[in-house]
Design a protein around this motif. Structure first.
Motif, mmCIF file in Angstrom:
data_model
loop_
_atom_site.group_PDB
_atom_site.id
_atom_site.type_symbol
_atom_site.label_atom_id
_atom_site.label_comp_id
_atom_site.label_asym_id
_atom_site.label_seq_id
_atom_site.Cartn_x
_atom_site.Cartn_y
_atom_site.Cartn_z
ATOM 1 N N THR A 1 0.828 -1.205 0.000
ATOM 2 C CA THR A 1 0.000 0.000 0.000
ATOM 3 C C THR A 1 0.863 1.256 0.000
ATOM 4 N N VAL A 2 1.883 1.273 0.847
ATOM 5 C CA VAL A 2 2.764 2.446 0.905
ATOM 6 C C VAL A 2 3.552 2.591 -0.392
ATOM 7 N N THR A 3 3.974 1.475 -0.968
ATOM 8 C CA THR A 3 4.665 1.520 -2.259
ATOM 9 C C THR A 3 3.759 2.121 -3.325
ATOM 10 N N ALA B 1 5.705 9.473 -0.501
ATOM 11 C CA ALA B 1 5.066 8.743 0.597
ATOM 12 C C ALA B 1 6.051 8.454 1.715
ATOM 13 N N MET B 2 5.512 8.337 2.915
ATOM 14 C CA MET B 2 6.292 7.805 4.035
ATOM 15 C C MET B 2 5.420 6.798 4.776
ATOM 16 N N LEU C 1 8.217 -4.001 10.424
ATOM 17 C CA LEU C 1 9.309 -3.183 9.905
ATOM 18 C C LEU C 1 10.288 -4.025 9.102
ATOM 19 N N GLN C 2 10.614 -5.192 9.593
ATOM 20 C CA GLN C 2 11.527 -6.075 8.868
ATOM 21 C C GLN C 2 10.929 -6.519 7.532
ATOM 22 N N ILE C 3 9.641 -6.814 7.538
ATOM 23 C CA ILE C 3 8.976 -7.231 6.302
ATOM 24 C C ILE C 3 8.960 -6.097 5.288
ATOM 25 N N ALA C 4 8.623 -4.887 5.736
ATOM 26 C CA ALA C 4 8.604 -3.746 4.819
ATOM 27 C C ALA C 4 9.977 -3.535 4.198
ATOM 28 N N LEU C 5 11.012 -3.575 5.010
ATOM 29 C CA LEU C 5 12.359 -3.375 4.485
ATOM 30 C C LEU C 5 12.758 -4.477 3.508
ATOM 31 N N ASN D 1 7.381 -7.441 -4.670
ATOM 32 C CA ASN D 1 6.773 -6.113 -4.601
ATOM 33 C C ASN D 1 7.103 -5.358 -5.881
ATOM 34 N N SER D 2 6.217 -5.432 -6.844
ATOM 35 C CA SER D 2 6.435 -4.776 -8.138
ATOM 36 C C SER D 2 5.200 -3.955 -8.489
ATOM 37 N N PRO D 3 5.372 -2.669 -8.859
ATOM 38 C CA PRO D 3 6.646 -1.988 -9.111
ATOM 39 C C PRO D 3 7.339 -1.588 -7.819
ATOM 40 N N ARG D 4 8.615 -1.260 -7.943
ATOM 41 C CA ARG D 4 9.372 -0.759 -6.811
ATOM 42 C C ARG D 4 8.945 0.668 -6.488
#
Length: 288
Positions: free
Chosen positions: A94-96, A106-107, A140-144, A166-169
């Motif tokens: 979602t954030v991507t 985005a943050m 946090l680890q998963i997001a990174l 996770n595409s697109p980057r």
């Protein structure tokens, strides 16, 4: 010092029909006036400590997507996501998506969640605080990992992912900045030291801020990260930016290393207040 705008009260005149136009115009005026960040709460009910839970509340990421289309320069994000509300892999996606559609603005603001009423009301599990912090670190680890070149599995205590594709980057590299919000000395600030690019302290009292920043510095030394590389911000949505005490207060915070304050706006006239803050306060704030 810079200012962000935290839009937390949707009880505007004419709501809900007027909300799209007021949100869009408030964001436009804020961006044109020099605000560098626009944030919204990640809640499903209004917070009972400030207004009845039955007051209007919009879902955070739908709102941020709308704001992305009405702005072009401000950083946008939630202040802050409750880790319990979304599976971490889907949250990172979602954030991507928000980062791509906002052209890299985005943050991810995130915390351990606290509002038990909305969890119980809407059927969201509300584990004990210790488990919520465990889930926060895994998220946090998963997001990174999803923002890295590693699209392999993730195996944690609470979350297991077979792929972290996770595409697109994201547009921002190496990833959208992570903001951790709160002021817990043992867990929150340790996670901020280890994972965050931004910390948002849920206080603006200079003495307390000074103490919390010392705690953050010690955590950075322990985990081996750069304290100076973390952006330090505070919540100021309850402050009156037109009070005589406001700028001296901000000057004390700036001297401690705070670089941004998140201001609020009265729902009765968000556009007018933001225009006035931009004209009368932001130029003087920028000098600190």
């Amino acid at each position: 010092m810079q200012a962000g705008l935290h839009f937390w009260n949707y009880s505007v005149p004419g709501a809900p029909e007027a909300l799209p136009s007021i949100l869009a115009e408030t964001a436009r005026v804020a961006e044109d006036g020099g605000f560098t960040q626009f944030t919204v709460m990640d809640h499903w009910f209004q917070m009972e400590r400030v207004a009845p839970a039955t007051e209007p509340m919009l879902e955070a990421f739908t709102t941020l997507g709308f704001l992305a289309a009405h702005t072009s320069r401000m950083r946008i994000g939630p202040l802050v996501v409750g880790v319990t509300y979304r599976y971490p892999g889907l949250l990172a996606k979602t954030v991507t998506t928000l980062d791509v559609l906002s052209s890299g603005r985005a943050m991810l603001g995130i915390g351990a969640a606290w509002y038990d009423r909305e969890h119980h009301a809407l059927g969201v599990p509300y584990p004990p605080i210790g488990e919520r912090f465990e889930r926060l670190e895994e998220a946090l680890q998963i997001a990174l990992q999803m923002w890295s070149d590693d699209d392999g599995p993730y195996a944690g205590t609470h979350y297991q992912l077979e792929e972290t594709l996770n595409s697109p980057r994201s547009i921002q590299r190496p990833h959208p900045p992570i903001m951790i919000g709160g002021k817990g000395e043992r867990k929150t600030l340790r996670l901020a030291a280890q994972y965050a690019q931004i910390v948002n302290l849920t206080t603006n009292d200079p003495d307390e801020v000074a103490h919390l920043l010392d705690v953050l510095r010690r955590h950075c030394e322990t985990v081996g990260t750069d304290y100076d590389a973390i952006e330090k911000t505070v919540i100021g949505s309850a402050l009156d930016p037109f009070a005589d005490t406001f700028l001296p207060h901000m000057e004390r915070l700036a001297a401690l290393g705070i670089t941004q304050v998140a201001l609020g706006a009265r729902p009765a006239d968000t556009v007018g207040q933001v225009e006035r803050v931009a004209a009368e306060v932001l130029p003087r704030l920028a000098e600190l």
